[in-house]
Design an enzyme around this catalytic site. Sequence first.
Site, PDB file in Angstrom:
ATOM      1  N   HIS A 185      54.476  17.810  50.483  1.00  0.00           N
ATOM      2  CA  HIS A 185      54.270  19.280  51.419  1.00  0.00           C
ATOM      3  C   HIS A 185      52.842  19.191  51.477  1.00  0.00           C
ATOM      4  O   HIS A 185      52.425  20.514  51.224  1.00  0.00           O
ATOM      5  CB  HIS A 185      54.820  20.234  50.528  1.00  0.00           C
ATOM      6  CG  HIS A 185      56.450  20.213  50.412  1.00  0.00           C
ATOM      7  ND1 HIS A 185      56.974  19.519  51.538  1.00  0.00           N
ATOM      8  CD2 HIS A 185      57.335  20.766  49.266  1.00  0.00           C
ATOM      9  CE1 HIS A 185      58.351  19.846  51.157  1.00  0.00           C
ATOM     10  NE2 HIS A 185      58.422  20.596  49.977  1.00  0.00           N
ATOM     11  N   HIS A 207      59.511  26.462  54.372  1.00  0.00           N
ATOM     12  CA  HIS A 207      60.470  26.098  53.133  1.00  0.00           C
ATOM     13  C   HIS A 207      61.041  27.422  52.888  1.00  0.00           C
ATOM     14  O   HIS A 207      61.046  27.821  51.637  1.00  0.00           O
ATOM     15  CB  HIS A 207      59.408  25.676  52.169  1.00  0.00           C
ATOM     16  CG  HIS A 207      60.243  24.553  51.106  1.00  0.00           C
ATOM     17  ND1 HIS A 207      61.359  25.096  50.724  1.00  0.00           N
ATOM     18  CD2 HIS A 207      59.884  23.615  50.667  1.00  0.00           C
ATOM     19  CE1 HIS A 207      61.750  23.888  49.793  1.00  0.00           C
ATOM     20  NE2 HIS A 207      60.702  23.221  49.825  1.00  0.00           N
ATOM     21  N   GLU A 216      64.872  22.520  55.626  1.00  0.00           N
ATOM     22  CA  GLU A 216      63.625  22.296  56.294  1.00  0.00           C
ATOM     23  C   GLU A 216      63.729  21.366  57.315  1.00  0.00           C
ATOM     24  O   GLU A 216      63.841  20.255  57.183  1.00  0.00           O
ATOM     25  CB  GLU A 216      62.694  21.880  55.139  1.00  0.00           C
ATOM     26  CG  GLU A 216      62.831  22.472  53.771  1.00  0.00           C
ATOM     27  CD  GLU A 216      62.489  21.653  52.609  1.00  0.00           C
ATOM     28  OE1 GLU A 216      61.461  21.183  52.645  1.00  0.00           O
ATOM     29  OE2 GLU A 216      63.361  21.548  51.684  1.00  0.00           O
TER      30      GLU A 216
END
Length: 362
Positions: free
Chosen positions: A116, A187, A326
């Site tokens: 991420h 997210h 996501e």
Amino acid sequence: MSTTANGCLSGLKAEAFQKTVDGKQTDLYVLKNSKGYEVAVTNYGGALVAIMVPDKNGKIANVIQGHDNIDDVINSPEPFLSTLIGRWGNRICKGKFTLEGKEYSLAINNGPNALHGGPTGFHKRVWDAKQLSDTSLELSYVAEDMEEGFPGKFEITVVYTWTDDNELVIDYKGTTDKTTIVNMTHHGYFSIAGIANPTPTILDHICEINADHYIPIDETSIPLGTIDSVKGTPFDFTTPKTIGRDIEADDIQIKNGTGYDHCYVLNKKEVGELSFAARITDPNSGRTMEVYTTEPGIQVYTDNFATGYPIQFGATAPRRSAICFEAQHFPDSPNRPYFPSTILRPGEVYKQKTIYKFGVAK
């Protein structure tokens, strides 16, 4: 500064989100549609802190997990809680990739892998915010060359729009001054039963995913290299079923993900089309959420590691009390030339659109 934050449905207060972080001002921004329903966002990480929508009886509740003040957002036990993710969402194997003959190394922050965008990715940045209207907020950020190890100065704008149909539309647009990789996502930790103490489990929610294939992973959540059919596996949501039905199945992929934490390859007629990706229904409240995206994949994560930590106004987040959809390109794409490319070059424009639409089951 938002002029509409105080007196909002969620009870959130603008002053609780106002702080100087890294020399920039954080705040709370509230989007309100003509029906009076709301979305609340902070420009710290682009975190969604409230989505206030009705159930089948008209009862309004917050259906996304977030915090009620900026310090808790910054120090959240779940650092990615309902935030924007970048420059690269999902995992990159061992934090290494090669681009135009040069190897780059990223921070390792998830087992042996990079996740991420790194520990100080876009979720940890204060974005410049401009409220465009009652229903629209523009966030912008400039990631400098080699920030978190990624090449190129990447300039990104994300616009949140809250429509009268209770659709949260997220539009991304970015450019770079040298060749880089980009795979942004949001997210959101969605709890469509409504957050509470404790927030109810998602296991009885009925889920449909518009994907005939998914990407199997190893024990560190890196793709094995194949794209497999969901047919005859716990990953088949082509026909609606409860999330909990197969989440504890005796299946190596379920074990590797500790539940669902896998990228689904969405059924698309053409590359980049905005199309239906997924739907969930909470049988108790009657609330529904549909997901539409231009992206080729969607990482489905069933909140497998939550511990019951506090979120806003005394609510708590037990294990599997949220689901994340996501929308993104595939994990470890920079090391997988057979996956759709995530390379962005100077002169090109990175674009993505994802819609989360809230409703009530008929």
